[in-house]
Design a protein around this motif. Structure first.
Motif, PDB file in Angstrom:
ATOM      1  N   GLN A 475      -5.310  -6.670   5.561  1.00 26.00           N
ATOM      2  CA  GLN A 475      -6.075  -5.748   6.402  1.00 26.00           C
ATOM      3  C   GLN A 475      -5.921  -4.309   5.932  1.00 26.00           C
ATOM      4  O   GLN A 475      -6.888  -3.529   5.916  1.00 26.00           O
ATOM      5  CB  GLN A 475      -5.609  -5.884   7.855  1.00 26.00           C
ATOM      6  N   VAL A 476      -4.682  -3.945   5.535  1.00 27.47           N
ATOM      7  CA  VAL A 476      -4.461  -2.572   5.033  1.00 27.47           C
ATOM      8  C   VAL A 476      -5.241  -2.345   3.740  1.00 27.47           C
ATOM      9  O   VAL A 476      -5.888  -1.294   3.555  1.00 27.47           O
ATOM     10  CB  VAL A 476      -2.954  -2.334   4.814  1.00 27.47           C
ATOM     11  N   ARG A 478      -7.929  -3.896   2.692  1.00 29.77           N
ATOM     12  CA  ARG A 478      -9.367  -3.876   2.963  1.00 29.77           C
ATOM     13  C   ARG A 478      -9.787  -2.516   3.534  1.00 29.77           C
ATOM     14  O   ARG A 478     -10.828  -1.955   3.143  1.00 29.77           O
ATOM     15  CB  ARG A 478      -9.719  -4.987   3.931  1.00 29.77           C
ATOM     16  N   SER A 479      -8.978  -1.988   4.441  1.00 28.43           N
ATOM     17  CA  SER A 479      -9.304  -0.680   5.016  1.00 28.43           C
ATOM     18  C   SER A 479      -9.243   0.420   3.958  1.00 28.43           C
ATOM     19  O   SER A 479     -10.069   1.343   3.944  1.00 28.43           O
ATOM     20  CB  SER A 479      -8.336  -0.362   6.164  1.00 28.43           C
ATOM     21  N   LYS A 482     -12.283   0.045   1.627  1.00 29.22           N
ATOM     22  CA  LYS A 482     -13.502   0.406   2.344  1.00 29.22           C
ATOM     23  C   LYS A 482     -13.625   1.915   2.498  1.00 29.22           C
ATOM     24  O   LYS A 482     -14.722   2.482   2.384  1.00 29.22           O
ATOM     25  CB  LYS A 482     -13.490  -0.266   3.719  1.00 29.22           C
ATOM     26  N   SER A 483     -12.494   2.590   2.723  1.00 31.43           N
ATOM     27  CA  SER A 483     -12.543   4.052   2.845  1.00 31.43           C
ATOM     28  C   SER A 483     -12.875   4.715   1.514  1.00 31.43           C
ATOM     29  O   SER A 483     -13.594   5.706   1.453  1.00 31.43           O
ATOM     30  CB  SER A 483     -11.208   4.579   3.362  1.00 31.43           C
TER      31      SER A 483
END
Length: 498
Positions: A475-476, A478-479, A482-483
């Motif tokens: 999750q980290v 991916r975030s 994405k940023s």
């Protein structure tokens, strides 16, 4: 000098607290009022009342907290004190009241700020107002400071033959049961004292009986098999045999199956049987018990008369089921470009696989549950995880059928993906069932058991930790990616010269 008759009451310390060697040196009991009221209603502190006038309020029939002086005399092997106490009327059947705790590795303690340890779990909390039998399910054979509740059990547990004989001569009964339902023989099995066991069962005055069951339904034979007392188990086994004939050193004997075999007289499964405890045992003593002639003969007879036929039949059915499952998987073509003959064979194989799964779950499973009982079936299934995996695989194949119908009706690719996922999980689970049949061979049996021990132990723990770590870091990551993509600071192109 005239002898003083010692009162049959609790042994107290100078602070009026009962002394209990059976749990701790100084054992504080609730509901004890150290200050008695005078006849005029005022609270008087009579120094003579300290240690004698204190009677617990929570004792209905048994008035002793901890050991009586007779218990302590037996504890220190003081035969003269035992004779003196019995001579002056101390009850040889007086039981102990107290709290018993498990051995040190199994005790759950919590350190307090004052440095004392708070007991958060108890092996047995005695409550005289309750008539419920005390369970042994959470007990351990190494429970310290448990020597029974009767003076005779104390003498037997420590191997004091002289005191044991003296108490027997003065009316002590070795077959009386304590709060756990244990007799003197149960205590000797727990303490693994074979010399005292032989003395108790052959005592000339009062013989100890071996067929009494405790609160868990265990006789001395089944208890010895459960906790791995090999020598005492063989002794109990020899006591139960009936000699038919003898010629020199050769004899023919019969052994009763009650308590040994897994099947009772009524046809139910006896989970406390000696054979069940020996097969499921984890110690070397349990393994050594399998070399016994009676146990080996019983296992061979059960295999040849019942188990072998069912074993071979299930193996043949599994091979046929896997043949049709492999045919259905290899001939399957999602693009629908195969020939008509292959389509026919593929559909026939799929129907046969579906019939096999329904038969396994409905007919065979229902038959086993009916014969064994639901609770017995679940308990037996815990020993064979590969059988559970196979049944889950059959269930997944049955669940894939509705998604196949929805896919053919709606042409929605998502239903096809779900069907493929269910079948992909079911195929390896079905082939895993072959390990169940490999347990009977010496070459593969130990290896298969070791694999499942690893899977259910270390690998399962590692899998849980791995999933947690991967989920969190995924999750980290991916975030983060994405940023970067949203800011335009990450170039998606690659230089041609690179």
């Amino acid at each position: 000098m005239k002898a003083i008759k010692i009162p049959n009451t609790a042994l107290l310390d100078v602070f009026g607290r009962p002394v209990a060697l059976n749990s701790h040196d100084f054992h504080r009991v609730s509901h004890v009022d150290p200050i008695e009221k005078n006849h005029n209603g005022s609270n008087g502190k009579d120094p003579n009342a300290i240690g004698i006038g204190i009677i617990p309020n929570n004792t209905n029939q048994l008035t002793v907290i901890g050991e009586t002086p007779l218990h302590i005399a037996v504890f220190y092997n003081d035969i003269n004190s035992v004779k003196l106490l019995v001579k002056h009327g101390v009850d040889v059947h007086q039981r102990v009241i107290g709290d018993f705790y498990p051995s040190l590795p199994n005790r759950t303690k919590q350190e307090t700020k004052s440095g004392k340890q708070k007991r958060t779990s108890k092996f047995f909390n005695r409550n005289d107002s309750s008539n419920k039998p005390i369970s042994l399910k959470n007990a351990t054979t190494e429970t310290h400071a448990y020597y029974g509740e009767y003076p005779l059990a104390f003498a037997a547990a420590f191997g004091y033959t002289e005191i044991y004989d003296y108490l027997i001569d003065h009316g002590a009964d070795p077959n009386m049961q304590d709060s756990y339902g244990n007799t003197v023989l149960h205590m000797l099995v727990i303490r693994d004292r074979s010399d005292m066991f032989n003395h108790a069962i052959r005592h000339p005055v009062k013989k100890a009986l071996t067929d009494i069951r405790n609160n868990e339904g265990l006789t001395t034979l089944t208890l010895a098999a459960k906790i791995g007392r090999r020598e005492l188990f063989l002794e109990c086994l020899e006591l139960s045999h009936v000699e038919i004939w003898r010629y020199s050193n050769i004899k023919c004997c019969t052994y009763p199956l009650r308590g040994i075999d897994t099947i009772t007289d009524s046809g139910d499964i006896d989970w406390n049987s000696s054979l069940t405890s020996i097969v499921n045992g984890k110690t070397e003593d349990h393994l050594a018990m399998l070399d016994n002639m009676v146990i080996e003969r019983l296992l061979n007879d059960k295999w040849s008369s019942f188990a072998r036929v069912n074993f071979v039949r299930q193996l043949i059915l599994l091979c046929i089921h896997l043949f049709f499952l492999s045919t259905a998987v290899f001939l399957r073509n999602p693009k629908n470009t195969q020939s008509l003959v292959k389509k026919i064979f593929c559909h026939i194989a799929e129907v046969c696989v579906l019939i096999g799964c329904i038969t396994s779950l409905v007919k065979l499973l229902a038959k086993e549950i009916y014969l064994q009982g639901y609770s017995a079936y679940i308990q037996n299934l815990k020993s064979y995880p590969e059988k559970l995996v196979y049944q889950c695989s059959c269930l997944l194949i049955i669940l894939a059928v509705p998604f196949r119908i929805l896919y053919l009706a709606t042409k929605n690719v998502k239903f096809g993906y779900v069907e493929d996922g269910l079948v992909s999980l079911a195929v390896p689970g079905t082939f895993l069932y072959f390990l169940f049949f490999g347990r009977i061979y010496a070459l593969t049996g130990a290896f298969i058991v070791m694999i499942f021990e690893m899977i259910t132990g270390d690998i399962a723990t590692f899998g849980v930790i791995y999933v947690i770590v991967i989920t969190a870091f995924g999750q980290v990551l991916r975030s983060f990616i994405k940023s970067l993509l949203s800011d335009g600071s990450c170039s998606m192109g690659v230089d041609a010269e690179t």
